[in-house]
Design an enzyme around this catalytic site. Sequence first.
Site: not given
Ligand SMILES: NC(=O)c1ccc[n+]([C@@H]2O[C@H](COP(=O)([O-])OP(=O)(O)OC[C@H]3O[C@@H](n4cnc5c(N)ncnc54)[C@H](OP(=O)(O)O)[C@@H]3O)[C@@H](O)[C@H]2O)c1
Length: 361
Positions: A27-29, A162, A325
């Site tokens: 559900s996250g980005f 990223c 990113n």
């Molecule tokens: N955004 C970027 O540009 C980017 C770039 C490089 C790397 N990343 C990495 O990718 C990962 C996700 O980033 P994001 O930006 O997509 O974050 P986000 O939008 O906050 O999404 C996080 C997701 O993880 C789920 N989640 C949270 N805690 C959880 C748990 N304990 N067990 C299972 N699911 C859980 C959340 O959904 P629910 O709470 O509904 O379960 C949500 O779907 C991070 O580690 C981040 O550092 C992100």
Amino acid sequence: MSSGVQATDSNADGNAATVTASVVGASGFAGGELCRLLAGHPHFDLQQATSRQYAGKSVGSRHPPLRTSELRFTEPIDLESVDVLFAATPHGVSMEHIEAYADAAGLVVDLSADFRLESAQAYDEWYDGHVAPEYLDAAEYALPEVNRENLPGAELIAVGGCNATATILGLYPLFEGDVLSGDEQIVVDVKVGSSEGGAGGGEASSHAERSGVVRPYAPTGHRHEAEIERWLGTSVAFTCHAVDMVRGASATSHVFPSEAVSAGDLWSAYRSCYDDEPFVRLAAGGTGVYRYPEPKAVAGTNYAEVGFELDPKNGRVVVFAAIDNMVKGSAGQAVHAANVALGFAETAGLEFSGLHPVGAP
Ligand SMILES: NC(=O)c1ccc[n+]([C@@H]2O[C@H](COP(=O)([O-])OP(=O)(O)OC[C@H]3O[C@@H](n4cnc5c(N)ncnc54)[C@H](OP(=O)(O)O)[C@@H]3O)[C@@H](O)[C@H]2O)c1
């Protein structure tokens, strides 16, 4: 851990081999971008997308590009058995659940920082320690331009961060081409969009606070310095600015080679590294509006644009790298790495080359 998913000749030829996949944190980005890319991928069959908050709701209710998908979010405690599990959860979650992930899939591709560093000591130094250090040896870092040879047959892949991806891709040819020896000081400034902070946000990410900013954050000691140092073999002085865009990371590096260097030397270093890379476009001068890398030019794509300019007066080379990113900096890089690991064509499912003209990324 169960054995890795086997690459086959038919995969390498781009034939119709299909593997099953799940996305934890869908559900996250980054998870949403993974679902979008996997849904359009010729060799992946996306079977499960997890979210605790949205369990039971359609994936399209969170991610408009998937409005027509019939897939619904499920709880992450009910993991299906698949070939490849992608984890797009906040730092700390994958290391806590890695055993369950590894039981569910032959290949785990983790987008968080949980398996990017080589030792428990490194996690003590840069993060808050590690609860499953026994998995660190098996983890392969994924920045395919730098270490694709380590990916085939991998069982656990740690997708590069990223900001680290943009920084490493910009500077790597200078080390490979012996323009830099590792003794020089390097200063890196990265401008990042708001989606880097994830969908959860917080006060600093609210529209009122985030709109219009050029806000330094982590001006020193950014955690991505650790993976940059690991792959470039030298430390960099790194600072980030949050700027007013949604997608994108733009890394500008200032380097001062100890020996004089010409524009020809630079072109040959960058061409020899990247001429055959499917996802790197060189943009270094020339004519027109987009003479250097810009996040707008790669928004939604798995491309990195890399460029440079020589500053003879100051003995400086200034290096630019721009990525999206959420694609080249996370979900796209994860799919690219899985393509390499499984023997699919590297570009499978990642061919989109971008839009022009386009609004703010
Ligand atoms: N955004 C970027 O540009 C980017 C770039 C490089 C790397 N990343 C990495 O990718 C990962 C996700 O980033 P994001 O930006 O997509 O974050 P986000 O939008 O906050 O999404 C996080 C997701 O993880 C789920 N989640 C949270 N805690 C959880 C748990 N304990 N067990 C299972 N699911 C859980 C959340 O959904 P629910 O709470 O509904 O379960 C949500 O779907 C991070 O580690 C981040 O550092 C992100």
